[in-house]
Design a protein around this motif. Structure first.
Motif, mmCIF file in Angstrom:
data_model
loop_
_atom_site.group_PDB
_atom_site.id
_atom_site.type_symbol
_atom_site.label_atom_id
_atom_site.label_comp_id
_atom_site.label_asym_id
_atom_site.label_seq_id
_atom_site.Cartn_x
_atom_site.Cartn_y
_atom_site.Cartn_z
ATOM 1 N N VAL A 114 0.828 -1.219 0.000
ATOM 2 C CA VAL A 114 0.000 0.000 0.000
ATOM 3 C C VAL A 114 0.851 1.253 0.000
ATOM 4 O O VAL A 114 0.329 2.364 -0.153
ATOM 5 C CB VAL A 114 -0.950 -0.008 1.229
ATOM 6 N N ASP A 115 2.174 1.111 0.186
ATOM 7 C CA ASP A 115 3.022 2.315 0.208
ATOM 8 C C ASP A 115 2.979 3.059 -1.121
ATOM 9 O O ASP A 115 3.172 4.281 -1.175
ATOM 10 C CB ASP A 115 4.461 1.920 0.531
ATOM 11 N N GLN A 116 2.740 2.317 -2.217
ATOM 12 C CA GLN A 116 2.701 2.953 -3.520
ATOM 13 C C GLN A 116 1.586 3.994 -3.609
ATOM 14 O O GLN A 116 1.687 4.960 -4.360
ATOM 15 C CB GLN A 116 2.508 1.911 -4.626
ATOM 16 N N TYR A 117 0.530 3.804 -2.819
ATOM 17 C CA TYR A 117 -0.590 4.746 -2.892
ATOM 18 C C TYR A 117 -0.252 6.091 -2.240
ATOM 19 O O TYR A 117 -0.731 7.143 -2.664
ATOM 20 C CB TYR A 117 -1.841 4.127 -2.258
ATOM 21 N N ALA A 118 0.607 6.042 -1.237
ATOM 22 C CA ALA A 118 1.080 7.297 -0.658
ATOM 23 C C ALA A 118 1.930 8.056 -1.670
ATOM 24 O O ALA A 118 1.840 9.284 -1.806
ATOM 25 C CB ALA A 118 1.881 7.015 0.614
ATOM 26 N N ILE A 119 2.801 7.248 -2.387
ATOM 27 C CA ILE A 119 3.639 7.878 -3.428
ATOM 28 C C ILE A 119 2.760 8.429 -4.536
ATOM 29 O O ILE A 119 2.962 9.550 -5.031
ATOM 30 C CB ILE A 119 4.641 6.855 -3.976
ATOM 31 N N LEU A 120 1.766 7.631 -4.958
ATOM 32 C CA LEU A 120 0.875 8.070 -6.034
ATOM 33 C C LEU A 120 0.096 9.327 -5.628
ATOM 34 O O LEU A 120 -0.010 10.280 -6.424
ATOM 35 C CB LEU A 120 -0.105 6.954 -6.404
ATOM 36 N N ALA A 121 -0.405 9.367 -4.396
ATOM 37 C CA ALA A 121 -1.149 10.550 -3.932
ATOM 38 C C ALA A 121 -0.257 11.789 -3.951
ATOM 39 O O ALA A 121 -0.670 12.890 -4.360
ATOM 40 C CB ALA A 121 -1.696 10.307 -2.533
ATOM 41 N N ASN A 122 0.999 11.586 -3.532
ATOM 42 C CA ASN A 122 1.934 12.720 -3.508
ATOM 43 C C ASN A 122 2.232 13.217 -4.902
ATOM 44 O O ASN A 122 2.289 14.421 -5.160
ATOM 45 C CB ASN A 122 3.216 12.290 -2.798
ATOM 46 N N ARG A 123 2.413 12.268 -5.851
ATOM 47 C CA ARG A 123 2.727 12.666 -7.226
ATOM 48 C C ARG A 123 1.527 13.338 -7.901
ATOM 49 O O ARG A 123 1.695 14.253 -8.718
ATOM 50 C CB ARG A 123 3.190 11.454 -8.018
ATOM 51 N N ILE A 124 0.330 12.847 -7.562
ATOM 52 C CA ILE A 124 -0.872 13.508 -8.099
ATOM 53 C C ILE A 124 -0.925 14.961 -7.628
ATOM 54 O O ILE A 124 -1.135 15.900 -8.423
ATOM 55 C CB ILE A 124 -2.142 12.749 -7.670
ATOM 56 N N GLU A 125 -0.738 15.180 -6.332
ATOM 57 C CA GLU A 125 -0.803 16.543 -5.766
ATOM 58 C C GLU A 125 0.278 17.427 -6.378
ATOM 59 O O GLU A 125 0.028 18.584 -6.742
ATOM 60 C CB GLU A 125 -0.664 16.490 -4.248
ATOM 61 N N ASN A 126 1.493 16.900 -6.516
ATOM 62 C CA ASN A 126 2.579 17.705 -7.087
ATOM 63 C C ASN A 126 2.300 18.068 -8.541
ATOM 64 O O ASN A 126 2.540 19.201 -8.981
ATOM 65 C CB ASN A 126 3.899 16.937 -6.988
ATOM 66 N N ALA A 127 1.816 17.077 -9.297
ATOM 67 C CA ALA A 127 1.542 17.343 -10.711
ATOM 68 C C ALA A 127 0.442 18.394 -10.872
ATOM 69 O O ALA A 127 0.532 19.294 -11.725
ATOM 70 C CB ALA A 127 1.131 16.048 -11.414
ATOM 71 N N VAL A 128 -0.588 18.272 -10.055
ATOM 72 C CA VAL A 128 -1.702 19.233 -10.137
ATOM 73 C C VAL A 128 -1.252 20.625 -9.703
ATOM 74 O O VAL A 128 -1.596 21.643 -10.324
ATOM 75 C CB VAL A 128 -2.890 18.742 -9.298
ATOM 76 N N GLU A 129 -0.446 20.689 -8.631
ATOM 77 C CA GLU A 129 0.024 21.992 -8.151
ATOM 78 C C GLU A 129 0.911 22.668 -9.188
ATOM 79 O O GLU A 129 0.858 23.889 -9.367
ATOM 80 C CB GLU A 129 0.778 21.843 -6.825
ATOM 81 N N ARG A 130 1.763 21.859 -9.868
ATOM 82 C CA ARG A 130 2.605 22.450 -10.907
ATOM 83 C C ARG A 130 1.742 23.017 -12.045
ATOM 84 O O ARG A 130 2.015 24.090 -12.563
ATOM 85 C CB ARG A 130 3.589 21.405 -11.454
ATOM 86 N N ARG A 131 0.713 22.270 -12.407
ATOM 87 C CA ARG A 131 -0.165 22.752 -13.479
ATOM 88 C C ARG A 131 -0.911 24.011 -13.047
ATOM 89 O O ARG A 131 -1.013 24.990 -13.805
ATOM 90 C CB ARG A 131 -1.164 21.662 -13.848
ATOM 91 N N ARG A 132 -1.431 24.011 -11.819
ATOM 92 C CA ARG A 132 -2.140 25.184 -11.326
ATOM 93 C C ARG A 132 -1.207 26.395 -11.243
ATOM 94 O O ARG A 132 -1.607 27.527 -11.521
ATOM 95 C CB ARG A 132 -2.763 24.896 -9.960
ATOM 96 N N ALA A 133 0.031 26.143 -10.869
ATOM 97 C CA ALA A 133 0.997 27.244 -10.794
ATOM 98 C C ALA A 133 1.257 27.817 -12.191
ATOM 99 O O ALA A 133 1.370 29.045 -12.363
ATOM 100 C CB ALA A 133 2.300 26.762 -10.166
ATOM 101 N N ARG A 134 1.364 26.901 -13.179
ATOM 102 C CA ARG A 134 1.559 27.386 -14.553
ATOM 103 C C ARG A 134 0.354 28.191 -15.039
ATOM 104 O O ARG A 134 0.512 29.217 -15.713
ATOM 105 C CB ARG A 134 1.808 26.196 -15.485
ATOM 106 N N VAL A 135 -0.847 27.731 -14.661
ATOM 107 C CA VAL A 135 -2.069 28.458 -15.050
ATOM 108 C C VAL A 135 -2.084 29.842 -14.409
ATOM 109 O O VAL A 135 -2.378 30.848 -15.053
ATOM 110 C CB VAL A 135 -3.327 27.653 -14.652
#
Length: 596
Positions: A114-135
């Protein structure tokens, strides 16, 4: 499930429904920001992406209809910036390389715990934040460009050391220089500042560098272009620590506004120095500028009166079929003048004489100049005089009517009596009746000639004198008219005045008198003089009184009628000695029409 503004809405596409359900629960447990929706195949996933705005897509690689790479490529056609994470159980360098080439945002293997889900959640948040920052950055850049490229503003960005970093096109239109000539140059060395202002501009830059917000105004008359005035500010831009990292200079061309203010000040001085109530009305008929006289009339201050509606304008508009105020503003009229009566705050019912003209700045009509004069007492006197004249005329007509009836009876009886007998007494009775008839005529004339003159026209004196002379019983008297002056008068009433003066001169000057008519020395009237015995000093104050006569046959109204007609015109009548010792009457204050 609804999402807050900070939520991240994720679409998870996987053909293993049970796995997708477990993954949804684990991701939402890892972060309360995540809201996960699922789809069991690529086609459904594409439909869901088109239906709503997702913040991120998570997809398996191996699926029955199309794999995750094909899904990624389909998404990128319409959503090139949407974060896309490939979350797959089949990990290989070949798949990763293909995914990267297709533009995947991130790549993560499912793994066995289940550790992969913590990594996946973190990567989702980072990817979205980077996109929002670019917007946000793109939005900020667009806002900046919209402001920076404003065609009505001069804008430049300056480094902390005072050197120009950016400058917009509008600013460059105010100098004869290329952009390359000013970029990197010190702010105070740029062509916008004259030599005498450079030290001031440098001081301004130093103040802004210290964090001060500075306002400025510059006026220029550069060779080859019209004078202009720029008004603006220079403000510091600080980072999170408070250090000034740049400052922004912005300005507007306020030449027209400055010119308008100067014109208004010029009109303000003019309005304030006028010795009567004066103001400037705006396009809506409100007081834009008033002087102290007008403020005193309304019983208030200039500051309180300015901006208020004028109740004179509606009164003026009611006097015309159209809208004279709108016609003044449109330039269709150059003047509207007249009289108005109505209720005015602090005064009650008042009468005003007004004159309205267009108010122009640089040839453009900006309002209306109004000048008013209070004539309430004058109008009351005129009405009182009118009522008095009407009563006098009514009384004279009444008396004349009631006297003429018995007078006609007496005249008829006298005629019958003269046929039956011859007596000197009948001659005396006839003279008395004639005198009564003359008194009635003079009484009516006296009453009517005192009324104000309503209309005048140019009248030549010589022809009127000569015509009146012909109708009088002048015997051997002689008339000499030594003027060809033309005056403005009411013709019929002028004729009556001249006839009475001539009749008086013949009556008192004698049957062989010489009567001379000429202009007075200052050129504003005429005189009539005779060479008779003249009028004594003790009688001069009485000869103009109604009913006063120095002869037994006179009615005493002749010279009274002269003064009434003169007063009705606004003229003056004086009596003095002629050069030969006779009487000399001077009529002055006349509007003499000059010869050309």
């Amino acid at each position: 499930m609804s999402a807050s503004t900070d939520s991240i809405v994720v679409l998870h596409v996987d053909d293993d429904v049970e796995f997708a359900t477990v993954a949804t629960e684990l991701l939402e447990d890892e972060s309360d920001r995540l809201v996960v929706e699922t789809a069991g195949d690529v086609e459904t996933g594409l439909e869901r992406v088109d239906e709503r705005d997702f913040d991120c897509v998570v997809s398996d690689y191996e699926m029955p209809d199309r794999d995750g790479i094909a899904f990624l490529e389909a998404v990128r056609e319409d959503h090139p910036d949407l974060p896309f994470i490939l979350f797959t159980g089949k990990g290989s360098e070949e798949v990763a390389s293909e995914a990267i080439s297709a533009g995947v945002t991130d790549y993560l293997e499912k793994g066995g715990g289940v550790d992969q889900y913590a990594i996946l959640a973190n990567r989702i948040e980072n990817a979205v934040e980077r996109r929002r920052a670019r917007v946000r950055q793109r939005q900020a850049e667009r806002r900046f460009r919209a402001i920076f490229d404003d065609p009505d503003k001069l804008i430049s960005v300056v480094d902390p050391d005072g050197r120009i970093r950016q400058i917009n096109d509008t600013t460059m239109t105010y100098v004869d220089a290329d952009r390359e000539d000013v970029i990197g140059e010190p702010f105070w060395e740029t062509p916008w500042w004259a030599d005498i202002d450079r030290s001031e501009a440098r001081n301004l830059a130093d103040r802004v560098a210290d964090g001060e917000y500075v306002e400025f105004e510059i006026e220029r008359s550069p060779p080859g272009r019209d004078r202009y005035v720029l008004s603006g500010t220079v403000r510091p831009v600080a980072d999170e620590s408070g250090s000034v990292v740049a400052f922004v200079a912005s300005a507007r061309d306020v030449t027209e506004q400055v010119q308008r203010k100067r014109e208004l000040r010029r009109y303000e001085r003019m309005v304030n120095t006028m010795p009567e109530s004066a103001c400037i009305y705006d396009a809506e008929g409100r007081f834009a500028l008033v002087n102290e006289y007008l403020a005193d009339f309304y019983g208030t201050t200039r500051e309180r009166l300015e901006g208020r509606d004028s109740n004179l304008i509606p009164m003026v508009q009611e006097q015309y079929e159209g809208d004279p105020y709108a016609e003044l503003l449109a330039g269709e009229r150059e003047e509207v003048s007249g009289e108005a009566e109505g209720e005015f705050p602090g005064h009650g019912h008042e009468a005003l004489e007004y004159r309205l003209t267009p108010f122009r700045i640089d040839g453009e009509i900006e309002g209306v100049v109004g000048v008013t004069h209070e004539i309430t007492e004058l109008k009351e006197r005129e009405r009182a005089l009118q009522r008095q004249n009407e009563r006098l005329d009514q009384f004279a007509s009444f008396v004349a009517h009631d006297l003429r009836n018995p007078l006609n009876v007496a005249t008829g009886r006298l005629t019958l009596a003269a046929e039956e007998c011859d007596s000197d007494h009948l001659v005396n009775v006839s003279d008395a009746l004639d005198r009564m008839e003359a008194l009635i005529d003079d009484l009516l004339t006296f009453a009517r000639e005192g009324q104000p003159v309503e209309a005048t026209e140019p009248v030549a004196l010589r022809p009127v004198f000569e015509e009146r002379w012909r109708v009088l019983p002048t015997e051997e008297a002689n008339l000499r008219v030594e003027t060809d002056v033309t005056i403005r008068a009411a013709p019929d009433r002028l004729a009556q005045l001249l006839e009475n003066l001539l009749d008086n001169a013949v009556t008192h000057g004698g049957s062989t008198a010489t009567i001379t008519v000429g202009e007075v020395g200052d050129g504003d009237g005429f005189f009539l003089a005779d060479d008779g015995p003249g009028i004594s000093l003790e009688d001069r104050e009485s000869v103009f009184e109604a009913g006063y006569s120095t002869t037994e046959t006179g009615t005493g109204f002749g010279l009274s009628i002269v003064t009434e007609i003169a007063d009705a015109h606004g003229w003056n009548v004086t009596l003095t000695d002629s050069e030969s010792g006779g009487a000399r009457f001077e009529i002055t204050g006349i509007d003499v029409i000059p010869e050309y």
